[in-house]
Design a protein around this motif. Structure first.
Motif, PDB file in Angstrom:
ATOM      1  N   LEU A 212       4.009 -40.368  18.634  1.00  0.00           N
ATOM      2  CA  LEU A 212       2.924 -39.413  18.732  1.00  0.00           C
ATOM      3  C   LEU A 212       2.586 -38.930  20.158  1.00  0.00           C
ATOM      4  CD1 LEU A 212       0.599 -41.646  16.382  1.00  0.00           C
ATOM      5  CD2 LEU A 212       1.612 -39.516  15.964  1.00  0.00           C
ATOM      6  N   LYS A 213       3.095 -39.696  21.336  1.00  0.00           N
ATOM      7  CA  LYS A 213       2.859 -39.535  22.573  1.00  0.00           C
ATOM      8  C   LYS A 213       4.092 -38.652  23.570  1.00  0.00           C
ATOM      9  CE  LYS A 213      -0.910 -42.916  22.794  1.00  0.00           C
ATOM     10  NZ  LYS A 213      -1.486 -44.065  23.297  1.00  0.00           N
ATOM     11  N   ASP A 214       5.025 -38.664  22.878  1.00  0.00           N
ATOM     12  CA  ASP A 214       6.336 -38.034  23.529  1.00  0.00           C
ATOM     13  C   ASP A 214       6.798 -36.501  23.214  1.00  0.00           C
ATOM     14  OD1 ASP A 214       7.297 -38.646  21.133  1.00  0.00           O
ATOM     15  OD2 ASP A 214       9.145 -39.550  21.879  1.00  0.00           O
ATOM     16  N   ARG A 215       5.662 -35.741  23.009  1.00  0.00           N
ATOM     17  CA  ARG A 215       5.968 -34.442  22.479  1.00  0.00           C
ATOM     18  C   ARG A 215       6.654 -33.757  23.907  1.00  0.00           C
ATOM     19  NH1 ARG A 215       5.314 -31.058  18.399  1.00  0.00           N
ATOM     20  NH2 ARG A 215       4.886 -28.690  18.616  1.00  0.00           N
ATOM     21  N   ASN A 216       7.818 -33.113  23.584  1.00  0.00           N
ATOM     22  CA  ASN A 216       8.414 -32.266  24.321  1.00  0.00           C
ATOM     23  C   ASN A 216       8.988 -33.176  25.942  1.00  0.00           C
ATOM     24  OD1 ASN A 216       8.210 -30.285  22.737  1.00  0.00           O
ATOM     25  ND2 ASN A 216       6.829 -29.170  23.847  1.00  0.00           N
ATOM     26  N   ALA A 217       9.000 -34.325  25.623  1.00  0.00           N
ATOM     27  CA  ALA A 217       9.511 -35.180  26.725  1.00  0.00           C
ATOM     28  C   ALA A 217      10.819 -35.277  26.886  1.00  0.00           C
ATOM     29  CB  ALA A 217       9.105 -36.643  26.450  1.00  0.00           C
ATOM     30  N   THR A 218      11.767 -34.870  26.168  1.00  0.00           N
ATOM     31  CA  THR A 218      13.050 -34.333  26.339  1.00  0.00           C
ATOM     32  C   THR A 218      13.394 -32.912  25.972  1.00  0.00           C
ATOM     33  OG1 THR A 218      13.539 -35.075  24.129  1.00  0.00           O
ATOM     34  CG2 THR A 218      13.598 -36.975  25.635  1.00  0.00           C
TER      35      THR A 218
END
Length: 374
Positions: A212-218
């Motif tokens: 829920l908190k890592d959108r577009n983190a990679t």
């Protein structure tokens, strides 16, 4: 939950932050979205529609499969052969080397073993029965492309991984040594040690995230695999983008084009192709032999399970597209296939809806899904 993966830190994070695609703490699509891709009148599907809508979301019985081992035992005459193993997992044999794309052997495209989209049937070849491969290519970190139990099993081998920026943090957390991980930004190329294989990450129009908190983190990427004589394009997940014309100019031509065609919705048009836009993407890429992927394995949208195949078959002649639509586990050489046999139609009369039991109703999810789960 280990299947969620791990966030990048240290030198890995610093390299991500140096990318031209990194803005305000996350990766972003760099190219303007083409107008008209997302239907402005289409509303996001509700959770109920996503989980229970449509009686033909799954096939009525097991899809036909082939045992490829006899064919795999001999090298392809043409030097290029592909075996679709389900969804976006393809064993690509190219100029004497083997590459495995987005390997998913897990039962669900989900962080949970109990909830989430369940695959229609097992992979036609058990993971421990697969031939040795020279490289694993992973396009991005969504569950139907980066599968925790599969990576844990592959950690016991010596196979190297080539993936997008940041995804290596998940791989390393699951037991892949850093020396076996290569992370690429768009337009970067890696030559797999001990081989003639060159893997290049290229643009795609998508997003990433496992929680829920890592959108577009990679980063998310398409991937180009080039041997000494042949080249193949693998889309990963993407919407339609004019960057495909640039990919053709810089990295083409392609003998085989693997494009996603399933899990589309009118409200998601800018981040998934669907069959109609996949044909347009194939044309932008130069019109190589087109192997559809990302269908026939999981129900990740609200359309019929075989709609991508039927739509492709209907529209392909007008686009001059040369389709390659093998059964699961069927090794095919692009130069040796001229016609498509619609094998999926044999399953249409045997459909039996398979709704989830009421006990699995997710009570904490929103009324509508703001983006696809894939």
């Amino acid at each position: 939950m280990k299947s969620l993966g791990r966030r990048a830190e240290g030198e890995r994070l610093e390299r991500m932050q140096d990318s031209p695609r990194w803005h305000d703490g996350r990766f972003r699509n760099q190219h303007p979205i083409q107008p008209g891709l997302r239907d402005p009148a289409a509303s996001m599907p509700t959770v109920r529609e996503f989980l229970w809508g449509g009686e033909r979301r799954t096939p009525g019985r097991a899809l036909p499969t082939l045992n490829p081992h006899t064919v795999w035992a001999r090298r392809p005459d043409s030097g290029l052969r592909a075996t679709w193993l389900g969804h976006s997992t393809v064993l690509l044999e190219i100029d004497g080397w083997r590459v495995l794309t987005d390997p998913v052997w897990g039962a669900r495209a989900s962080p949970s073993t109990l909830l989430g989209p369940k695959r229609f049937q097992p992979v036609p070849v058990a993971l421990d029965a697969m031939p040795a491969v020279d490289c694993v290519v992973i396009s991005h970190d969504h569950y139907d492309h980066l599968d925790y139990p599969t990576i844990r099993a592959l950690a016991r081998s010596n196979v190297p991984f080539v993936t997008s920026l940041g995804v290596g943090a998940h791989l390393q957390a699951w037991g892949i040594p850093p020396a076996r991980i290569t992370e690429l930004d768009w337009w970067e190329t890696h030559t797999v040690p001990g081989t003639d294989l060159c893997i290049t990450a290229a643009p795609s129009q998508h997003f990433s995230g496992r929680g829920l908190k890592d959108r577009n983190a990679t980063l998310w990427s398409s991937m180009v695999v080039r041997g000494t004589r042949h080249a193949a394009f693998f889309s990963g997940d993407t919407g339609l983008t004019t960057e495909y014309a640039l990919i053709r100019q810089r990295l083409g031509p392609f003998d085989l084009v693997m494009l996603e065609v399933g899990a589309f919705h009118p409200a998601w048009g800018d981040i998934h192709l669907g069959p109609a836009n996949a044909l347009k993407a194939n044309a932008l890429l130069g019109g190589g032999t087109f192997l559809p992927v990302h269908w026939g394995t999981f129900s990740l949208s609200t359309h019929d399970w075989d709609e991508p195949a039927e739509t492709l078959l209907q529209l392909a002649p007008a686009h001059g597209a040369r389709l390659l639509m093998p059964r699961l586990g069927e090794p095919v050489e692009p130069v040796q296939v001229d016609t498509v046999a619609p094998w999926w139609r044999d399953l249409q009369s045997a459909h039996a809806p398979a709704p989830l039991p009421a006990a699995t109703t997710p009570t904490a999810l929103p009324a509508t899904l703001p983006w696809p789960l894939d």
